[in-house]
Scaffold this active site. Structure first.
Site, PDB file in Angstrom:
ATOM      1  N   ARG A   1       0.817  -1.215   0.000  1.00  0.00           N
ATOM      2  CA  ARG A   1       0.000   0.000   0.000  1.00  0.00           C
ATOM      3  C   ARG A   1       0.850   1.263   0.000  1.00  0.00           C
ATOM      4  O   ARG A   1       0.363   2.348  -0.285  1.00  0.00           O
ATOM      5  CB  ARG A   1      -0.897   0.027   1.243  1.00  0.00           C
ATOM      6  CG  ARG A   1      -1.904  -1.084   1.326  1.00  0.00           C
ATOM      7  CD  ARG A   1      -2.381  -1.337   2.751  1.00  0.00           C
ATOM      8  NE  ARG A   1      -2.835  -0.150   3.432  1.00  0.00           N
ATOM      9  CZ  ARG A   1      -4.095   0.240   3.529  1.00  0.00           C
ATOM     10  NH1 ARG A   1      -5.039  -0.491   2.972  1.00  0.00           N
ATOM     11  NH2 ARG A   1      -4.425   1.317   4.179  1.00  0.00           N
TER      12      ARG A   1
ATOM     13  N   ARG B   1       7.916   7.234  -4.752  1.00  0.00           N
ATOM     14  CA  ARG B   1       7.943   8.192  -5.863  1.00  0.00           C
ATOM     15  C   ARG B   1       9.357   8.691  -6.109  1.00  0.00           C
ATOM     16  O   ARG B   1      10.140   8.871  -5.170  1.00  0.00           O
ATOM     17  CB  ARG B   1       7.058   9.400  -5.556  1.00  0.00           C
ATOM     18  CG  ARG B   1       5.602   9.066  -5.309  1.00  0.00           C
ATOM     19  CD  ARG B   1       4.749  10.314  -5.390  1.00  0.00           C
ATOM     20  NE  ARG B   1       3.378  10.019  -4.988  1.00  0.00           N
ATOM     21  CZ  ARG B   1       2.878  10.296  -3.794  1.00  0.00           C
ATOM     22  NH1 ARG B   1       3.639  10.897  -2.883  1.00  0.00           N
ATOM     23  NH2 ARG B   1       1.635  10.003  -3.508  1.00  0.00           N
TER      24      ARG B   1
ATOM     25  N   ARG C   1      -5.124  -6.256  16.040  1.00  0.00           N
ATOM     26  CA  ARG C   1      -4.283  -5.291  16.742  1.00  0.00           C
ATOM     27  C   ARG C   1      -5.187  -4.217  17.326  1.00  0.00           C
ATOM     28  O   ARG C   1      -6.190  -3.810  16.719  1.00  0.00           O
ATOM     29  CB  ARG C   1      -3.256  -4.651  15.810  1.00  0.00           C
ATOM     30  CG  ARG C   1      -2.168  -5.597  15.385  1.00  0.00           C
ATOM     31  CD  ARG C   1      -1.345  -6.084  16.557  1.00  0.00           C
ATOM     32  NE  ARG C   1      -0.374  -5.092  17.005  1.00  0.00           N
ATOM     33  CZ  ARG C   1       0.356  -5.211  18.102  1.00  0.00           C
ATOM     34  NH1 ARG C   1       0.192  -6.246  18.904  1.00  0.00           N
ATOM     35  NH2 ARG C   1       1.236  -4.276  18.438  1.00  0.00           N
TER      36      ARG C   1
ATOM     37  N   ARG D   1       3.220   6.913  16.579  1.00  0.00           N
ATOM     38  CA  ARG D   1       3.124   8.255  16.009  1.00  0.00           C
ATOM     39  C   ARG D   1       2.542   9.228  17.014  1.00  0.00           C
ATOM     40  O   ARG D   1       1.919   8.849  17.995  1.00  0.00           O
ATOM     41  CB  ARG D   1       2.282   8.250  14.737  1.00  0.00           C
ATOM     42  CG  ARG D   1       0.894   7.634  14.857  1.00  0.00           C
ATOM     43  CD  ARG D   1       0.248   7.500  13.485  1.00  0.00           C
ATOM     44  NE  ARG D   1      -1.035   6.815  13.510  1.00  0.00           N
ATOM     45  CZ  ARG D   1      -1.775   6.556  12.450  1.00  0.00           C
ATOM     46  NH1 ARG D   1      -1.369   6.938  11.256  1.00  0.00           N
ATOM     47  NH2 ARG D   1      -2.930   5.923  12.559  1.00  0.00           N
TER      48      ARG D   1
ATOM     49  N   GLU E   1       0.069   7.446  19.972  1.00  0.00           N
ATOM     50  CA  GLU E   1      -0.646   6.230  19.613  1.00  0.00           C
ATOM     51  C   GLU E   1       0.227   5.010  19.904  1.00  0.00           C
ATOM     52  O   GLU E   1       1.298   4.853  19.325  1.00  0.00           O
ATOM     53  CB  GLU E   1      -1.022   6.284  18.129  1.00  0.00           C
ATOM     54  CG  GLU E   1      -1.915   5.162  17.658  1.00  0.00           C
ATOM     55  CD  GLU E   1      -2.370   5.370  16.225  1.00  0.00           C
ATOM     56  OE1 GLU E   1      -3.095   6.349  15.962  1.00  0.00           O
ATOM     57  OE2 GLU E   1      -1.982   4.569  15.363  1.00  0.00           O
TER      58      GLU E   1
ATOM     59  N   TYR F   1      -8.796  -5.281   5.814  1.00  0.00           N
ATOM     60  CA  TYR F   1      -8.178  -3.984   6.075  1.00  0.00           C
ATOM     61  C   TYR F   1      -8.767  -2.976   5.088  1.00  0.00           C
ATOM     62  O   TYR F   1      -8.248  -2.752   4.001  1.00  0.00           O
ATOM     63  CB  TYR F   1      -6.662  -4.086   5.913  1.00  0.00           C
ATOM     64  CG  TYR F   1      -5.910  -2.903   6.456  1.00  0.00           C
ATOM     65  CD1 TYR F   1      -5.245  -2.973   7.666  1.00  0.00           C
ATOM     66  CD2 TYR F   1      -5.862  -1.698   5.758  1.00  0.00           C
ATOM     67  CE1 TYR F   1      -4.542  -1.899   8.171  1.00  0.00           C
ATOM     68  CE2 TYR F   1      -5.178  -0.613   6.255  1.00  0.00           C
ATOM     69  CZ  TYR F   1      -4.519  -0.716   7.453  1.00  0.00           C
ATOM     70  OH  TYR F   1      -3.833   0.374   7.953  1.00  0.00           O
TER      71      TYR F   1
ATOM     72  N   ASP G   1     -10.061   0.857   3.909  1.00  0.00           N
ATOM     73  CA  ASP G   1     -10.052   2.306   4.102  1.00  0.00           C
ATOM     74  C   ASP G   1     -11.497   2.794   4.093  1.00  0.00           C
ATOM     75  O   ASP G   1     -12.417   2.043   3.727  1.00  0.00           O
ATOM     76  CB  ASP G   1      -9.254   2.997   2.998  1.00  0.00           C
ATOM     77  CG  ASP G   1      -7.747   2.820   3.181  1.00  0.00           C
ATOM     78  OD1 ASP G   1      -7.295   2.756   4.336  1.00  0.00           O
ATOM     79  OD2 ASP G   1      -7.027   2.738   2.157  1.00  0.00           O
TER      80      ASP G   1
END
Length: 366
Positions: A172, A176, A249, A280, A300, A348, A350
């Site tokens: 995912r 670039r 998780r 994070r 987190e 999973y 989005d």
């Protein structure tokens, strides 16, 4: 005659979209949620004018114009480009991996030289058919980036060694060879003006919602209320863990109010060292470009799911997928129960994928 056409267990995106569309079709819906608020994991708590993403940061992104138009029909979204940073041993790196990241790592400005460097590291590793996340990551970006920016973060996030995780997790991640810090490749990206609660309020407008109601504590009574059930909770819990527990998780959050206007200058900083216990730090005001003189940050902490904690991420490894297949055989036998969402489907997803999944299911009733 049942009182409701649908009992919808869970008021997150899947449940809310399903309730909205069925209500529009003239069906009567009751939405219940064991939490004391609607909205599932996209719920925001307004604290001193700041919309705090209580269950982790959410940035809506999609390439599907129909999905984008759909959410904007309930609340207008403001353009937001997600550009997190990574902190490794107090050095900051841009994400996703792009020319800024590569320059910070190797002091190389040429995309051609960067591609050659990564190609050499990939060739040296020699993973022709990656078998796990570690091999997949190195085959994508080489060993340097893997060791500094992927390995530690991933292993503490999932609570497993990278060699024990499936390859799809890392696929995912964008790579670039341009100076572009836009994390997502999707055409449409944004945050609802006023926060995600506005989206949920729009979806659930004029629909009966009861919070603080645990489906499993009142299962028999609640089931009798409706012709069909839409279930968005954990699939293994629905079947009383007949084939054992699926693994998830979980997350623990530490929120801190600060009497300063700006703590880290960006919405999210990832901490990639495994020795740092949190993954994070989120500074919520930057999602909505707030100019308030105070701020709220959240650390987190990932952890293994256990009873009493919230399940966030399914762990789709071979062990869990084997158990899931057994539960899915039971699902096939259900005539009046619809399973949808990240936990019920053990996928999973989005946000845009959750909405798309709900809309596909709804089309069966049109």
């Amino acid at each position: 005659m049942k009182e409701y056409d649908f009992l919808i267990v869970g008021s997150g995106l899947y449940g809310a979209v399903f309730a909205r569309e069925m209500t529009n079709l003239g069906k009567k819906c009751l939405v219940i949620d064991k939490r004391l608020h609607a909205g599932g994991n996209i719920y925001c708590e307004n604290i001193k004018g700041i919309n705090v993403h209580k269950y982790g940061p959410h940035i809506f992104h999609t390439n599907d114009k129909n999905i984008w138009d759909y959410v904007n029909s309930f609340v207008k979204f403001k353009d937001f480009t997600y550009s997190p940073l990574a902190n490794y041993k107090d050095t900051l790196y841009n994400l996703p991996f792009n020319m800024n990241t590569f320059y910070q790592l190797w002091n190389i400005k040429s995309p051609v030289e960067v591609e050659e460097k990564i190609k050499n590291q990939v060739k040296e590793a020699g993973f022709i058919r990656p078998k796990n996340l570690e091999e997949q990551a190195i085959s994508m970006v080489g060993k340097d980036i893997y060791e500094i920016l992927i390995k530690g973060y991933t292993e503490k996030q999932w609570g497993r060694k990278a060699i024990d995780l499936p390859t799809f997790i890392i696929k995912r991640l964008p790579v670039r060879f341009t100076y572009d810090n836009n994390y997502f490749n999707d055409k449409y990206q944004g945050i609802p003006i006023g926060g995600y609660n506005k989206l949920i309020e729009g979806l659930l407008k004029d629909i009966e919602v009861k919070t603080g109601v645990d489906f499993f504590e009142n299962r028999n009574e609640l089931t009798k209320l409706a012709t069909r059930i839409v279930y968005t909770g954990k699939i293994d819990e629905f079947y009383d863990y007949k084939y054992g527990h699926l693994e998830y998780r979980s997350l623990r959050f530490e929120h801190e109010f600060m009497s300063i206007p700006n703590y880290q200058g960006v919405s999210v900083v990832n901490f990639t060292e495994k020795s740092i216990p949190y993954t994070r730090i989120i500074e919520h005001k930057h999602f909505e470009f707030s100019k308030l003189s105070e701020t709220i940050v959240t650390k987190e902490f990932p952890q293994e799911w256990k009873p009493g904690t919230e399940a966030y991420y399914p762990i789709n490894d071979d062990y869990n997928n084997k158990i899931l297949r057994k539960y899915n055989e039971l699902v096939k036998e259900e005539n009046n129960v619809i399973f949808g969402g990240r936990l019920a489907e053990y996928k999973y997803y989005d946000m845009h994928q959750v909405i798309a999944s709900a809309l596909v299911k709804i089309n069966m009733f049109k």
